[in-house]
Design an enzyme around this catalytic site. Structure first.
Site, PDB file in Angstrom:
ATOM      1  N   HIS A  85      -8.150  -4.214  -1.237  1.00 30.93           N
ATOM      2  CA  HIS A  85      -6.834  -3.603  -1.059  1.00 30.93           C
ATOM      3  C   HIS A  85      -5.990  -4.381  -0.043  1.00 30.93           C
ATOM      4  O   HIS A  85      -6.392  -4.582   1.100  1.00 30.93           O
ATOM      5  CB  HIS A  85      -7.002  -2.160  -0.594  1.00 30.93           C
ATOM      6  CG  HIS A  85      -5.730  -1.380  -0.544  1.00 30.93           C
ATOM      7  ND1 HIS A  85      -4.998  -1.078  -1.676  1.00 30.93           N
ATOM      8  CD2 HIS A  85      -5.036  -0.846   0.501  1.00 30.93           C
ATOM      9  CE1 HIS A  85      -3.930  -0.385  -1.337  1.00 30.93           C
ATOM     10  NE2 HIS A  85      -3.925  -0.230  -0.018  1.00 30.93           N
ATOM     11  N   SER A 104       0.833  -1.198   0.000  1.00 34.51           N
ATOM     12  CA  SER A 104       0.000   0.000   0.000  1.00 34.51           C
ATOM     13  C   SER A 104       0.873   1.255   0.000  1.00 34.51           C
ATOM     14  O   SER A 104       1.672   1.449  -0.916  1.00 34.51           O
ATOM     15  CB  SER A 104      -0.948  -0.040   1.203  1.00 34.51           C
ATOM     16  OG  SER A 104      -1.895   0.998   1.138  1.00 34.51           O
ATOM     17  N   ASP A 110      -9.440  -3.515  -5.859  1.00 34.43           N
ATOM     18  CA  ASP A 110      -8.706  -2.427  -5.215  1.00 34.43           C
ATOM     19  C   ASP A 110      -8.995  -1.108  -5.909  1.00 34.43           C
ATOM     20  O   ASP A 110      -8.853  -0.990  -7.131  1.00 34.43           O
ATOM     21  CB  ASP A 110      -7.205  -2.731  -5.257  1.00 34.43           C
ATOM     22  CG  ASP A 110      -6.364  -1.707  -4.503  1.00 34.43           C
ATOM     23  OD1 ASP A 110      -6.938  -0.785  -3.895  1.00 34.43           O
ATOM     24  OD2 ASP A 110      -5.129  -1.840  -4.521  1.00 34.43           O
TER      25      ASP A 110
END
Length: 330
Positions: A305, A169, A275
């Site tokens: 995600h 991320s 995502d």
């Protein structure tokens, strides 16, 4: 088929915080944390296949690393070849989480075991108290520490000439920008040598909404309003989402990417259709390829995600993908 577990704390929940008059925030959501191995140098008293310990890099800035080492390496007492090195940057939108957050600890321990690697996970400063590029500065400082440290777990067991920068991320974003910095000053980091970047669901943004952002606007794991708030808190004061830290496809972003291509580093980008950041990730892959970067990408169906942080079977699949990538890069 069993249903994929959801995070115990969603990214949306993690943004519950009180904004203080001095510009800092009080974070109201607490993530589960995991401590490093007690008395790690007395590894014979432990049964875990991976041992970990925390080492301070900069007391003033409270920068430290958690080093993960396969127990087998300690038992072999470095009689075999040194292990590849993965420098890992945790996620959390630059504004929350830690190297000791359980999902990131578990991912790093799993990589150390399944990939037979030394993993160094960085505790870096968070926004908005320390806005970008503070996290990138801390990443650079950690790489300088690795190249010059006398810490035995690094010098004895890690092959610093076979190093990969990885993050999840926001950490995937950090892996890229840390890589750009090293690419611009390779000689300064020797004998540390980067072989490749591993960007796991990298977090990018931009002012113009992408298709995947519109489709996932109200996602219960990571919503569009949550990402907007993250960038508002993390970017330099007055910057919008088309700042290069958020959107590396604009401005001089292509020139920065080209540095990586000239060095011959390979890059692995992973993501999923569920995502919100999917289209940004694909756009980065296409830009990198046009600039001569050797990119491997894997975007799977469904998911959400950074799903591999909470789904053990998908984490195993990610490890297999990383292992293949590392072998091809080294």
């Amino acid at each position: 088929m069993s249903e994929t577990p959801k995070p115990s704390v969603s990214y949306n929940d993690s943004l519950k915080m009180v904004h203080n008059p001095d510009g800092s925030v009080t974070r109201l959501t607490l993530f589960p944390i995991t401590s490093a191995t007690p008395n790690p140098d007395q590894y014979t008293t432990h049964t875990s296949p991976v041992i970990s310990k925390d080492i301070t890099i900069n007391t003033q800035k409270n920068i430290w690393v958690r080093v993960f080492l396969p127990r087998q390496a300690l038992e072999n007492n470095a009689t075999t070849s040194k292990l590849p090195l993965i420098v890992y940057f945790h996620g959390g939108g630059f504004i929350t989480c830690s190297a000791n957050t359980s999902v990131f600890h578990d991912l790093c321990a799993g990589m150390a075991m399944d990939l037979s690697a030394v993993v160094v996970s960085l505790e870096y400063r968070l926004a908005p108290e320390y806005r970008l590029p503070a996290a990138y500065d801390d990443a650079e400082e950690a790489l300088h520490w690795i190249k010059s440290t006398d810490e035995p777990w690094v010098t004895k067991y890690a092959d610093t000439s076979c190093c990969f920068l990885m993050g999840s991320s926001a950490g995937g974003n950090m892996a890229y920008f840390a890589g750009v910095r090293v690419a611009g000053a390779v000689e300064e980091f020797k004998p540390l040598r980067i072989k490749g970047l591993i960007m796991h669901h990298p977090f990018f943004g931009g002012m113009k909404r992408s298709g995947s952002e519109v489709r996932s606007e109200n996602d219960t794991i990571l919503s569009l309003s949550a990402t907007d708030l993250v960038w508002e808190l993390a970017l330099p004061e007055g910057a919008d989402r088309d700042h290069e830290y958020s959107n590396p496809m604009v401005g001089k972003g292509a020139e920065q990417c080209e540095k990586i291509g000239r060095l011959g580093w390979k890059v692995l980008v992973t993501g999923c259709e569920g995502d919100l950041s999917l289209d940004r990730q694909k756009e980065w892959v296409e830009m990198a390829k046009k600039k001569g970067v050797a990119v491997d990408s894997s975007f799977v169906e469904g998911g959400f995600h950074a799903i591999e942080l909470v789904d053990a079977s998908k984490a195993k699949a990610l490890f297999r993908l990383i292992n293949k990538f590392m072998l091809s890069s080294a």
